[in-house]
Enzyme design. Structure first.
Site, PDB file in Angstrom:
ATOM      1  N   ASP A 290       0.861  -1.174   0.000  1.00 62.78           N
ATOM      2  CA  ASP A 290       0.000   0.000   0.000  1.00 62.78           C
ATOM      3  C   ASP A 290       0.908   1.238   0.000  1.00 62.78           C
ATOM      4  O   ASP A 290       2.141   1.147   0.128  1.00 62.78           O
ATOM      5  CB  ASP A 290      -0.979  -0.012   1.184  1.00 62.78           C
ATOM      6  CG  ASP A 290      -2.204   0.869   0.881  1.00 62.78           C
ATOM      7  OD1 ASP A 290      -2.159   1.653  -0.078  1.00 62.78           O
ATOM      8  OD2 ASP A 290      -3.206   0.770   1.615  1.00 62.78           O
TER       9      ASP A 290
HETATM   10  C1  NOJ Z   1      -3.990   3.928   0.024  1.00 61.45           C
HETATM   11  C2  NOJ Z   1      -5.178   3.044   0.211  1.00 61.45           C
HETATM   12  O1  NOJ Z   1      -5.084   2.376   1.453  1.00 61.45           O
HETATM   13  C3  NOJ Z   1      -5.338   2.010  -0.885  1.00 61.45           C
HETATM   14  O2  NOJ Z   1      -6.580   1.357  -0.709  1.00 61.45           O
HETATM   15  C4  NOJ Z   1      -5.256   2.644  -2.236  1.00 61.45           C
HETATM   16  O3  NOJ Z   1      -5.432   1.666  -3.230  1.00 61.45           O
HETATM   17  C5  NOJ Z   1      -3.906   3.333  -2.366  1.00 61.45           C
HETATM   18  N1  NOJ Z   1      -3.795   4.363  -1.348  1.00 61.45           N
HETATM   19  C6  NOJ Z   1      -3.704   3.944  -3.742  1.00 61.45           C
HETATM   20  O4  NOJ Z   1      -4.499   5.052  -3.921  1.00 61.45           O
END
Ligand code: NOJ
Length: 744
Positions: A290
């Site tokens: 993430d």
């Molecule tokens: C953080 C989020 O937790 C995740 O769900 C998302 O896909 C990513 N950012 C990318 O935007």
């Protein structure tokens, strides 16, 4: 391949020509594209391989705390394998050209984005859509999202989110399918099938990304990014199955979660990423972190610096670094210093390149960035209609005293009041990616379009969503007094759920509760239309207001979909995928609890209960009313005793006893009465959504097999245990018929 060769600069042409020759000469290795990947890897420098392991955001959209200003230079330098937050046929093409024309080997980029509940045509938030219990519609909405996204140059969506959540304080509960293992698993699989369609490489498909692995939804106290701590049994029994179901449905990629589990952040967690994901589940796609979560291992306190964090991640089994840039900064040196094996880099690069081959990007790197298809595909009438259809199926009727709903379309004067009554921006909810809120239909607009020409529609905002001002109350009260019925749209702003949007209170924010009380005092029939991203504590409203519709955030067509239900063009059939608590102090509260050694006995002080609150939820899991009524007959069993090899047929006569045609979600639950470890008081094991004409009866049959009775036994082996079982059938998890059988 030839297309690509033509577009390359001279160095790349030589390189790729060699690569083509080697592909033609060597026998095919085990998997598809293995020869090509081997040849390509042989041509790549260590730096180029590490580049493939790197994902940076573009400046097109912001979905996290950092932006790398010079990401285009990174692409040019071959330091990037994938880009996210860039979409649109023209823009993705422009970035792709940098990778293809300006890097040594011309390896195309992969484009990812958070296509969570629609791309341009926005569908209900995932929690809302889960309320439909309609797997076909859920798959269809993901299919449409994939069609629109892929026409805009996207290859990869960061969805589905498969995190079970039993804590409505956690803002991201809105992005998932709720609290239940079985329902969550079915929905996760349906969404993967929808995104990936007939297969990776089809022009109208995007690859799915199962997130957030693992147990992100169990953040302590519902505070986002907080610690997760649970037994291996709960992890495996409750939290892991939806991720596994999504992977079994063919999901190509997995995203790590921000949280730690058992003291180890997911992004550095070898047990999760290698032992479970790769070895137990045979997952052969790639794993992305993430947003900056490799970097966050420093704050977690398991890595001192970028080198240590990068080493932890690659050794745990991570293939791609989202946005931290730590793989880029550290892996080459770590390999050169003999601290990380180059094989790990090769394996990760191999997995990522394989996906690019599967997507056909080496045949034509621009095949998804198609302006004509983009124009023809996005927000076409058929897609808007599909969004409206699943939106109305997602509405849950929580209360309908004296059949106040549906309202007559020829009602003389209808007041539409509340901070969400005409709040266009809120309709598409959070995480609505490339969705244009300006194109969303508000409740007020839907109502105006749906009433008879003679009906006078009055409107007042009443108050803002989240401030203390009561200055608009007067106007709202005035118009309420003139009306024959009132639609009162209250709830949360879209920004109040989603990432980094936890709440400690689940009450209506601002002065909305006061507004509801003022309007209710007038004594006119009130229909309360809730718009929110999580269960709210609405006890007073439940006691006082005669009709309540839970509409969550329904997407582009929200206003029309709610109107369809209000005037009875659509009979509501949604069922809650998550329990509504009476108060925050009851959390976590979910239907599949354990019995405890001192189950509730109101006459006995020393049993499991509160001094100041009931144990019961406000609305149980699976609950939702209809404009008609359903009666459930007693359960029949094909036998009273079965062995593990048998199938037990469980059936029940369900009758539409009301005056309207309607759909009912018939739910099957099971309880294992005595086990080597304690078992939940009930667990969902099946459901069927069926249509009934007025007066129609159906004999609804479910088949229970040994797999439905199996669990992680005391020694953590999976299987059933002989003994007594209870089986329940009903229209929600509280109001059920019950029977018993024995497993011999
Ligand atoms: C953080 C989020 O937790 C995740 O769900 C998302 O896909 C990513 N950012 C990318 O935007």
């Amino acid at each position: 391949m030839n297309n690509l060769v033509c577009k390359l600069n001279s160095v790349s042409v030589v390189a790729i020509t060699l690569f083509v020759i080697s592909c033609q000469q060597s026998p095919r290795a085990s998997g598809p594209f293995e020869n090509q990947i081997d040849s390509l890897l042989a041509l790549m420098t260590l730096e180029e391989k590490v580049g493939q392991l790197t994902l940076f955001t573009s400046d097109n959209d912001v979905t996290g705390p950092t932006i790398r200003e010079n990401y285009k230079d990174d692409i040019k330098a071959g330091r990037v394998g994938a880009i996210f937050n860039a979409f649109g046929a023209a823009y993705t093409r422009k970035l792709q050209e940098i990778a293809v024309k300006e890097t040594r080997l011309g390896i195309p980029l992969l484009f990812g984005y958070d296509v969570i509940h629609g791309h341009r045509t926005i569908f209900p938030m995932p929690l809302a859509e889960a309320s439909s219990w309609d797997l076909e519609s859920i798959e269809k909405s993901a299919r449409i999202a994939a069609d629109e996204a892929s026409a805009e140059g996207l290859h990869w969506t960061f969805a589905p989110m498969c995190d079970i959540s039993r804590d409505p304080r956690w803002g991201r509960i809105v992005e998932g399918a709720g609290e239940d293992v079985y329902l969550g698993s079915k929905i996760a699989a349906a969404r993967v099938k929808g995104f990936q369609g007939n297969g990776v490489g089809e022009l109208n498909s995007v690859i799915a990304c199962v997130k957030h692995f693992a147990a992100y939804g169990a953040a302590q106290a519902g505070r986002d990014y907080h610690t997760t701590d649970m037994s291996d049994r709960v992890l495996r029994e409750v939290y892991l199955p939806p991720y596994k179901a999504a992977i079994d449905a063919g999901a190509e990629t997995v995203m790590t979660s921000f949280n730690e589990i058992d003291g180890v952040p997911a992004t550095g967690n070898k047990y999760l990423m290698t032992d479970i994901l790769r070895k137990e589940w045979n997952f052969d796609g790639f794993v992305v972190t993430d947003y900056t979560s490799i970097m966050e291992m420093i704050a977690h306190g398991v890595a001192e610096d970028s080198s240590a964090a990068a080493a932890l991640a690659i050794e745990a089994g991570i293939d791609m670094d989202m946005q931290a840039g730590f793989f880029n900064d550290a892996l080459v040196n770590l390999v050169k210093a003999g601290k990380v094996k180059e094989d790990l880099i090769n394996e990760a690069a191999r997995r990522i390149l394989k996906t690019k081959f599967e997507l056909g990007l080496f045949d034509d790197p621009y095949r998804y960035s198609n302006p004509e298809r983009e124009k023809e595909t996005v927000m076409k009438a058929e897609y808007l209609e599909a969004s409206r259809d699943v939106a109305r199926k997602s509405i849950v009727l929580l209360k309908n005293d004296k059949q106040l709903l549906p309202l007559s379309k020829t009602i003389k004067r209808l007041a539409v009041i509340g901070p969400l009554a005409n709040a266009r921006k809120e309709m598409i909810g959070s995480w609505s990616g490339a969705g244009d809120w300006k194109k969303a239909i508000t409740l007020l607009e839907g109502i105006k379009a749906g009433v008879s020409p003679e009906t006078q529609v009055l409107y007042a905002k009443g108050c803002n969503i989240d401030d203390d001002s009561t200055m608009y109350f007067k106007e709202a009260i005035q118009i309420a007094k003139q009306a024959d019925a009132i639609l009162l749209a209250v709830g949360e702003g879209a920004w109040m759920s989603g990432e980094a949007a936890s709440r400690a209170s689940l009450d209506l924010p601002g002065v909305q509760q006061q507004l509801v009380e003022e309007i209710q005092k007038i004594g006119k029939p009130v229909v309360l239309v809730l718009m929110n991203g999580r269960p709210l504590t609405i006890n007073w409203i439940d006691k006082t207001i005669p009709a309540i519709l839970e509409t969550w955030f329904l997407g582009t067509q929200a206003g029309h979909a709610i109107t369809d239900v209000i005037f009875g063009n659509h009979n509501p059939s949604g069922k809650l995928p998550v329990t509504f608590p009476r108060s925050v102090g009851q959390i976590p509260i979910f239907y599949s609890m354990k019995n405890t050694g001192r189950p509730l006995d109101l006459k006995n002080k020393y049993t499991s209960k509160y001094l100041d609150e009931s144990n019961d939820p406000l609305y149980p899991f699976g609950f939702g009313l209809s404009y008609t009524t359903f009666e459930y007959g007693d359960i029949s069993l094909s036998g009273k005793e079965i062995t593990a090899k048998d199938k037990l047929v469980v059936s029940c006569k369900v009758t539409n006893t009301g005056k309207h045609a309607g759909d009912e979600v018939v739910q099957l639950y099971v309880r294992d009465k005595v086990g080597s470890v304690t078992r939940p008081v009930m667990e969902l094991k099946g459901f069927q959504k069926l249509s009934f004409q007025p007066g129609e009866s159906k004999n609804v049959e479910f088949t229970i097999t040994d797999a439905d009775l199996s669990f992680y036994r005391k020694d953590m082996s999976i299987g059933s245990e002989p003994g007594l079982f209870e089986v329940f059938i009903g229209g929600n998890s509280r109001d059920v018929k019950k029977a018993e059988f024995e497993l011999k």
